[in-house]
Scaffold this motif. Sequence first.
Motif, mmCIF file in Angstrom:
data_model
loop_
_atom_site.group_PDB
_atom_site.id
_atom_site.type_symbol
_atom_site.label_atom_id
_atom_site.label_comp_id
_atom_site.label_asym_id
_atom_site.label_seq_id
_atom_site.Cartn_x
_atom_site.Cartn_y
_atom_site.Cartn_z
ATOM 1 N N HIS A 1 48.146 53.552 43.962
ATOM 2 C CA HIS A 1 47.995 52.099 43.962
ATOM 3 C C HIS A 1 47.977 51.566 42.530
ATOM 4 O O HIS A 1 47.587 52.272 41.593
ATOM 5 C CB HIS A 1 46.705 51.706 44.677
ATOM 6 N N ARG A 2 48.385 50.320 42.369
ATOM 7 C CA ARG A 2 48.223 49.614 41.094
ATOM 8 C C ARG A 2 46.952 48.776 41.203
ATOM 9 O O ARG A 2 46.833 47.927 42.100
ATOM 10 C CB ARG A 2 49.434 48.735 40.807
ATOM 11 N N VAL A 3 46.012 49.004 40.295
ATOM 12 C CA VAL A 3 44.675 48.436 40.442
ATOM 13 C C VAL A 3 44.297 47.653 39.184
ATOM 14 O O VAL A 3 44.487 48.134 38.058
ATOM 15 C CB VAL A 3 43.609 49.535 40.689
ATOM 16 N N GLN A 4 43.758 46.455 39.401
ATOM 17 C CA GLN A 4 43.163 45.669 38.332
ATOM 18 C C GLN A 4 41.697 45.440 38.671
ATOM 19 O O GLN A 4 41.380 44.986 39.768
ATOM 20 C CB GLN A 4 43.877 44.330 38.160
ATOM 21 N N VAL A 5 40.821 45.758 37.743
ATOM 22 C CA VAL A 5 39.383 45.515 37.902
ATOM 23 C C VAL A 5 39.039 44.275 37.097
ATOM 24 O O VAL A 5 39.390 44.168 35.919
ATOM 25 C CB VAL A 5 38.551 46.718 37.406
ATOM 26 N N VAL A 6 38.338 43.342 37.727
ATOM 27 C CA VAL A 6 37.955 42.100 37.067
ATOM 28 C C VAL A 6 36.468 42.165 36.741
ATOM 29 O O VAL A 6 35.624 42.230 37.645
ATOM 30 C CB VAL A 6 38.254 40.879 37.950
ATOM 31 N N LEU A 7 36.149 42.166 35.435
ATOM 32 C CA LEU A 7 34.764 42.154 34.972
ATOM 33 C C LEU A 7 34.455 40.802 34.338
ATOM 34 O O LEU A 7 35.352 40.110 33.851
ATOM 35 C CB LEU A 7 34.520 43.251 33.932
#
Length: 400
Positions: free
Chosen positions: A52-58
Amino acid sequence: MDVTILNPIAATPHLSVASLLRPSVPRVSPSPEALREVNIVELAGALAELGHRVQVVLGAPYLGGDAVVLSDRLSVVPVDTVMPFPFHPGLFPMTPGLLRLPALREADVVQSSEFHQPSTFFAAEACLDRPAPLVVWQETFGPMRFPGSVYQRCFEATAGEKIRAAATRCVPRTSKARGYLRRLGVPDESIPGWVPTGVDLTAFHPRTPAVEPRTYGWEDGCEILLLVARLDPSKGVDVALRLLRGLREDRPKARLLIRGSGPAEADLRRLAEDLHLSPYVRFLPRLDRREMADLYNLAAVVLGTSRNDLLPFSLIEASACARPIVATDVGAVTDIVVDGETGRVVPLGDEAALADAVRALLTDADAAAALGRAGRARAEAHMDVKVCARRLAEVYHAAA
């Protein structure tokens, strides 16, 4: 699949009256190596390994305001937190910037934490506008104490319906969260199986530690108890100190390592002095992952003395290292520690029962080792971050 995971609160704040009157979180710029060890980023990395292509938003304060690309499939991006008063960004970050954040507009599925977080509301707005499926990963399983309960009721009245409409799946992060989600009006068909927090079992595993009692100025053969917790009254560190004082009457080799920081540190150091325990207690600073794994593996027993908690990372990590645990029955501790099987769980407030359980494990090394092995097996079955990633990926596919 493109996945966006929202986690605007990257660290538990050390709150005080001053911090609530002037709420802020110091902006930091963590290294890529440090970011990879943040639990939610570690989960995202396991999802990326699945393709999967994953972006984590902090929250921007925790990321220094800049996006960080960790691989061609994994990145961490910031979102601004606004309205700091009365919404402390370390408690309830207001994140309307999510409505225009590319990471949400590009995702095939969006995951948020906790039904009652403002970020979940803004994610629901964004997902309904596209539309795109929203997955809520729910850890808490009951109403807050006053005045938080007032906030929850207001949030439910104003935002609850929108979140229920957008949330294709609500995943219990603790086993008790299933019933709570039902009480919030989430239908059974939208609540899949329990998926707890996971840890890297290749980093936390049984091994001969690189530290020994002499590292802390003690003689060989000490019986080391370990407590990993914020130094806050809710974590019951004072209970651990009184426990040690009682144990030393018949187990003079008992020692206590306390790894943590927080607003109660000065008070706890004074308590150790008042109890004449200073030679037998060490307060440890922040350690990296390798050092933490060594610490767990050095301990004869790992303690959980919280008065209030949810799903303590420290007990998951201790189980992964095959250490026997003695913990108070709070929050979702029993998701981690099965009484009599992987450790001992004692009633909250019963310090005598806590001492008896610890004394029994120090006396019977074979029984303690058996509990530790069972804890490792439970961690492998349920709390390996790779297992958790696979289970969440199945939820994403069902939601999409």
